[in-house]
Design a protein around this motif. Structure first.
Motif, mmCIF file in Angstrom:
data_model
loop_
_atom_site.group_PDB
_atom_site.id
_atom_site.type_symbol
_atom_site.label_atom_id
_atom_site.label_comp_id
_atom_site.label_asym_id
_atom_site.label_seq_id
_atom_site.Cartn_x
_atom_site.Cartn_y
_atom_site.Cartn_z
ATOM 1 N N GLY A 76 10.436 22.140 -43.349
ATOM 2 C CA GLY A 76 10.954 23.492 -43.515
ATOM 3 C C GLY A 76 10.141 24.536 -42.796
ATOM 4 O O GLY A 76 9.808 24.406 -41.611
ATOM 5 N N LYS A 77 9.783 25.588 -43.524
ATOM 6 C CA LYS A 77 9.065 26.712 -42.939
ATOM 7 C C LYS A 77 7.549 26.526 -42.919
ATOM 8 O O LYS A 77 6.828 27.422 -42.469
ATOM 9 N N SER A 78 7.067 25.405 -43.439
ATOM 10 C CA SER A 78 5.635 25.131 -43.401
ATOM 11 C C SER A 78 5.236 24.538 -42.047
ATOM 12 O O SER A 78 6.021 23.825 -41.416
ATOM 13 N N ASP A 79 4.010 24.833 -41.632
ATOM 14 C CA ASP A 79 3.514 24.322 -40.358
ATOM 15 C C ASP A 79 3.498 22.799 -40.336
ATOM 16 O O ASP A 79 3.315 22.136 -41.355
ATOM 17 N N ARG A 80 3.627 22.279 -39.138
ATOM 18 C CA ARG A 80 3.422 20.854 -38.921
ATOM 19 C C ARG A 80 1.934 20.600 -38.683
ATOM 20 O O ARG A 80 1.243 21.406 -38.066
ATOM 21 N N ALA A 81 1.475 19.475 -39.185
ATOM 22 C CA ALA A 81 0.055 19.150 -39.076
ATOM 23 C C ALA A 81 -0.280 18.668 -37.668
ATOM 24 O O ALA A 81 0.560 18.089 -36.975
ATOM 25 N N ALA A 82 -1.522 18.897 -37.256
ATOM 26 C CA ALA A 82 -1.970 18.446 -35.942
ATOM 27 C C ALA A 82 -2.028 16.929 -35.885
ATOM 28 O O ALA A 82 -1.834 16.327 -34.820
ATOM 29 N N SER A 83 -2.305 16.287 -37.013
ATOM 30 C CA SER A 83 -2.403 14.837 -37.071
ATOM 31 C C SER A 83 -1.560 14.305 -38.213
ATOM 32 O O SER A 83 -1.565 14.851 -39.319
ATOM 33 N N TYR A 87 -0.496 13.610 -43.537
ATOM 34 C CA TYR A 87 0.766 13.521 -44.262
ATOM 35 C C TYR A 87 0.658 12.453 -45.357
ATOM 36 O O TYR A 87 1.242 11.371 -45.271
ATOM 37 N N LEU A 88 -0.114 12.793 -46.383
ATOM 38 C CA LEU A 88 -0.372 11.886 -47.489
ATOM 39 C C LEU A 88 -0.344 12.658 -48.803
ATOM 40 O O LEU A 88 -0.774 13.821 -48.852
ATOM 41 N N PRO A 89 0.146 12.044 -49.901
ATOM 42 C CA PRO A 89 0.218 12.755 -51.184
ATOM 43 C C PRO A 89 -1.082 13.413 -51.636
ATOM 44 O O PRO A 89 -1.040 14.540 -52.147
ATOM 45 N N PRO A 90 -2.272 12.783 -51.489
ATOM 46 C CA PRO A 90 -3.487 13.484 -51.928
ATOM 47 C C PRO A 90 -3.724 14.795 -51.174
ATOM 48 O O PRO A 90 -4.224 15.761 -51.764
ATOM 49 N N PRO A 209 8.933 14.546 -37.357
ATOM 50 C CA PRO A 209 9.186 13.106 -37.376
ATOM 51 C C PRO A 209 7.952 12.275 -37.733
ATOM 52 O O PRO A 209 8.086 11.145 -38.224
ATOM 53 N N ALA A 210 6.769 12.829 -37.549
ATOM 54 C CA ALA A 210 5.543 12.072 -37.816
ATOM 55 C C ALA A 210 5.344 11.767 -39.299
ATOM 56 O O ALA A 210 4.538 10.890 -39.644
ATOM 57 N N ILE A 211 6.071 12.451 -40.181
ATOM 58 C CA ILE A 211 5.861 12.215 -41.616
ATOM 59 C C ILE A 211 6.275 10.814 -42.041
ATOM 60 O O ILE A 211 5.834 10.334 -43.102
ATOM 61 N N VAL A 212 7.106 10.141 -41.261
ATOM 62 C CA VAL A 212 7.615 8.831 -41.675
ATOM 63 C C VAL A 212 6.892 7.680 -40.989
ATOM 64 O O VAL A 212 7.284 6.525 -41.149
ATOM 65 N N GLN A 213 5.840 7.950 -40.254
ATOM 66 C CA GLN A 213 5.144 6.883 -39.540
ATOM 67 C C GLN A 213 4.612 5.832 -40.517
ATOM 68 O O GLN A 213 3.969 6.150 -41.506
ATOM 69 N N GLY A 214 4.885 4.579 -40.207
ATOM 70 C CA GLY A 214 4.344 3.477 -41.002
ATOM 71 C C GLY A 214 5.074 3.173 -42.284
ATOM 72 O O GLY A 214 4.685 2.259 -43.018
ATOM 73 N N MET A 215 6.163 3.876 -42.568
ATOM 74 C CA MET A 215 6.849 3.652 -43.846
ATOM 75 C C MET A 215 7.359 2.233 -44.011
ATOM 76 O O MET A 215 7.188 1.605 -45.045
ATOM 77 N N GLY A 216 7.974 1.694 -42.969
ATOM 78 C CA GLY A 216 8.592 0.376 -43.075
ATOM 79 C C GLY A 216 7.603 -0.729 -43.340
ATOM 80 O O GLY A 216 7.963 -1.810 -43.822
ATOM 81 N N ALA A 217 6.327 -0.479 -43.042
ATOM 82 C CA ALA A 217 5.302 -1.511 -43.220
ATOM 83 C C ALA A 217 4.671 -1.462 -44.613
ATOM 84 O O ALA A 217 3.792 -2.263 -44.921
#
Length: 298
Positions: A76-83, A87-90, A209-217
Motif C-alpha cells: 500500500g502506501k508504506s515504503d518498500r524495504a531496501a532488502s 520482510y519478516l513478522p518480527p 513482489p519481494a515480500i513473497v520470496q522463498g514462500m514455496g520452500a
C-alpha cells in the motif's frame, strides 16, 4: 453474494497516519472512528493485502471503538524495504511497536488476518500489558504447507492487467474456491482493494513482489511447530476469537480445534463457504466480532 458497497458513513472519519520505522521507512495506517474511544482495534492484514482489506469489516460493525488498519512495510502506501530480508513478522512487529508508541495506544484489540495473526501472536509475547483481546483470522501455530504453496503459485506480484475488468477477472479465477459466492461486482471491489493503477494506466498489485520470496520452500519442521505452540500458549490470559474458513488450506480444522481446547478463554467460529481467508464482512463474522469486542468494553 457479498455486499460490495460499504456504508460510507462508517468510513467517513478516515484519517491518515504516517510514522517512521527503526530503519527509516515511511509507513502508513488508516485511522477510523473516535480517537478517544476506550478500545482501539489494530487491524493487521495478510501477506499480499493492505489496510483496505478491513474496510468492509469496519463498515459492517456498529461499535464505538477506534480502528487503525495498517499498511505493513512493502504494501500500500508504506515504503518498500531496501532488502527483502526485512520482510519478516518480527520486523513487522517492531514497526507496530513504533506506531503504538507514536499514537500512545493502550487497550488494544489485535485483529490479524493470516500473516497479521502471526504478528498478533508475537505481540502477545512482547507487549501483553497493552492487549485486551485478539482476533485470529484463519491462522494458527501450524500453517499447512499446501496452502503456502498455493499462495506462492499466484502471489508473484509482477502481473499487470490492461484494465480493472481484466484484473478483477484474473483475481476471480485464482480466488474462486475461497469465495465461491462472489459475483462480478464483488471481484471488482476485491481488485480495487488489492490493486492500483500504474503510471502507464495498467493495473498492478499494490505490494512489493519481494515480500513473497522463498514462500514455496517453506516447510516447518517439528521444532518450528513446537516453538509456535509455545508462542500460542503465551496468549492464554488474553481473550481470543479464532475465525476459520470452512475449506481453509492454511488453518486446518484439526489445528483450530486444538487451539480452542488449549485456550480456555477462546471462541472458535467456522465460516461456511470460505477458504483462506474469510473476508470478515460475512454476517456470521460480523456478529461474532461485534459480540467479542463488546464483551471487552469497560
Amino acid at each position: 453474494m457479498q455486499t460490495t458497497q460499504p456504508r460510507q458513513q462508517a468510513l467517513s472519519s478516515k484519517r491518515d497516519v504516517y510514522w517512521t520505522s527503526a530503519d527509516g521507512l515511511n509507513l502508513y495506517a488508516a485511522d477510523y472512528g473516535p480517537e478517544d474511544a476506550d478500545l482501539t482495534v489494530l487491524c493487521m492484514h495478510g501477506l499480499t493485502r493492505n489496510h483496505k482489506d478491513f474496510e468492509p469489516m469496519i463498515a459492517g460493525l456498529n461499535l464505538p471503538v477506534r480502528f487503525i488498519a495498517v499498511d505493513v512495510r512493502g504494501r500500500g502506501k508504506s515504503d518498500r524495504a531496501a532488502s527483502a530480508e526485512s520482510y519478516l513478522p518480527p520486523v513487522y512487529v517492531q514497526d507496530m511497536a513504533a506506531l503504538i508508541e507514536k499514537l500512545n495506544l493502550d487497550n488494544l484489540v489485535l485483529a490479524g488476518t493470516s500473516m497479521g495473526g502471526l504478528m498478533a501472536m508475537i505481540m502477545a509475547k512482547v507487549m501483553p500489558e497493552k492487549i485486551r483481546g485478539i482476533i485470529l483470522n484463519d491462522v494458527g501455530p501450524v500453517v499447512e504447507p499446501a496452502g503456502l504453496q498455493r499462495i506462492a503459485g499466484y502471489a508473484g506480484g509482477n502481473e499487470t492487467y490492461r484494465s480493472w475488468v481484466d484484473a478483477a477477472g484474473a483475481i476471480g479465477r485464482t480466488q474462486a474456491t475461497v469465495y465461491p459466492d462472489y459475483g462480478t461486482d464483488d471481484w471488482m471491489a476485491f481488485a480495487k482493494r488489492t490493486c492500483i493503477e500504474a503510471y502507464d494506466g495498467s493495473i498492478i498489485f499494490d505490494y512489493d513482489p519481494a515480500i513473497v520470496q522463498g514462500m514455496g520452500a517453506t516447510k516447518p519442521d517439528w521444532k518450528t511447530n513446537f516453538a509456535m505452540w509455545r508462542l500460542f500458549g503465551v496468549m492464554k490470559n488474553i481473550p481470543l476469537l479464532i475465525i476459520r474458513g470452512e475449506t481453509s488450506d492454511i488453518l486446518s480444522d484439526k489445528t483450530a480445534r486444538r487451539m480452542h481446547r488449549r485456550h480456555k478463554n477462546s471462541t472458535l467460529l467456522t465460516i461456511p463457504g470460505r477458504g483462506h481467508t474469510p473476508a470478515l464482512d460475512e454476517p456470521i463474522s460480523l456478529a461474532a466480532i461485534q459480540k467479542f469486542i463488546t464483551g471487552l468494553m469497560g
